[in-house]
Design a protein around this motif. Structure first.
Motif, mmCIF file in Angstrom:
data_model
loop_
_atom_site.group_PDB
_atom_site.id
_atom_site.type_symbol
_atom_site.label_atom_id
_atom_site.label_comp_id
_atom_site.label_asym_id
_atom_site.label_seq_id
_atom_site.Cartn_x
_atom_site.Cartn_y
_atom_site.Cartn_z
ATOM 1 N N VAL A 196 40.575 36.351 30.783
ATOM 2 C CA VAL A 196 39.796 36.047 29.579
ATOM 3 C C VAL A 196 40.730 35.773 28.410
ATOM 4 N N GLU B 39 35.490 37.935 25.350
ATOM 5 C CA GLU B 39 35.751 39.326 25.735
ATOM 6 C C GLU B 39 34.476 40.162 25.647
ATOM 7 N N ALA C 86 35.929 35.090 34.844
ATOM 8 C CA ALA C 86 36.588 35.231 33.544
ATOM 9 C C ALA C 86 37.015 33.870 33.004
ATOM 10 N N ALA D 216 32.460 39.250 28.611
ATOM 11 C CA ALA D 216 33.063 39.826 29.821
ATOM 12 C C ALA D 216 32.740 41.309 29.941
ATOM 13 N N LYS D 217 32.797 42.030 28.826
ATOM 14 C CA LYS D 217 32.478 43.462 28.856
ATOM 15 C C LYS D 217 31.012 43.677 29.225
ATOM 16 N N SER E 25 38.244 39.703 34.956
ATOM 17 C CA SER E 25 39.635 39.957 34.590
ATOM 18 C C SER E 25 39.861 39.774 33.088
ATOM 19 N N ASP E 26 40.208 40.871 32.404
ATOM 20 C CA ASP E 26 40.492 40.791 30.960
ATOM 21 C C ASP E 26 41.701 39.913 30.673
ATOM 22 N N HIS E 27 42.715 39.993 31.527
ATOM 23 C CA HIS E 27 43.905 39.167 31.332
ATOM 24 C C HIS E 27 43.550 37.676 31.373
#
Length: 194
Positions: free
Chosen positions: A108, A69, A154, A72-73, A104-106
């Motif tokens: 990840v 995460e 992701a 990703a950020k 996509s956070d989901h």
């Protein structure tokens, strides 16, 4: 890549709004997967109270998510694009605020946990973890809130981090000691309440 991204997006997203049943399945995996994953992880932690090595795997998966995460950020700081429903004709099946959709956070979240659980699995049922991660990820494209590149980057990030975390930490002594410490704290808290 941009043209390919859009083409692949339409290839998946165009299945939306064709069938109420298919839409319901897509929306379910796109929205409910994180909640189901949280419930599954809590259940797994409780069920494996006498199996510290299995609890250790859950902690490795959590660490994999945290690192993925953060990465990703950071990637999102260097590359920005809004959700496809803002700039394309899309079947938007769920509500979503307009912001940076990369990555996509989901995806990840789901891939970070489920890929580590897959690596640690010993039975054929471990493939269900990958199926779940795939369906939850592809559903984000299906409902119109992510491009394929958002999901692919992701997923690859989570897979790379998950592999490093799993293979480097699964046998370290301090992880076992930390699991034992958490388990002892858990027992003390439960004992105080009874």
């Amino acid at each position: 890549m941009n043209t390919l991204d859009r083409t692949l997006f339409h290839l998946i997203n165009n299945w939306g709004s064709r069938s109420s049943y298919l839409d319901a399945v897509g929306i379910f995996f796109a929205e409910m997967s994180p909640y189901l994953l949280a419930a599954f992880l809590i259940f797994s932690w409780i069920r494996n109270r006498n199996y510290p090595e299995k609890r250790g795997i859950l902690l490795i998966a959590a660490l994999s998510f945290a690192v993925s995460e953060v990465l990703a950020k950071l990637m999102g700081k260097f590359y920005y694009h809004v959700q496809p429903f803002v700039t394309l004709e899309a079947n938007q099946l769920i509500a979503k605020d307009v912001n940076n959709s990369f990555p996509s956070d989901h995806t990840v979240l789901m891939v970070s946990f489920l890929f580590v659980l897959f690596l640690a699995g010993s039975s054929k049922s471990k493939w269900l973890y990958l199926c779940w991660a795939f369906l939850a990820s592809i559903a984000r494209i299906f409902v119109g809130v992510h491009y394929p590149s958002d999901v692919l980057v992701a997923a690859l990030t989570a897979i790379a981090v998950g592999s490093v975390c799993y293979y480097s930490l699964r046998r370290v002594r301090w992880l076992r000691e930390f699991v034992d410490w958490l388990s002892n704290m858990e027992k003390k808290l439960v004992h105080r309440r009874t």
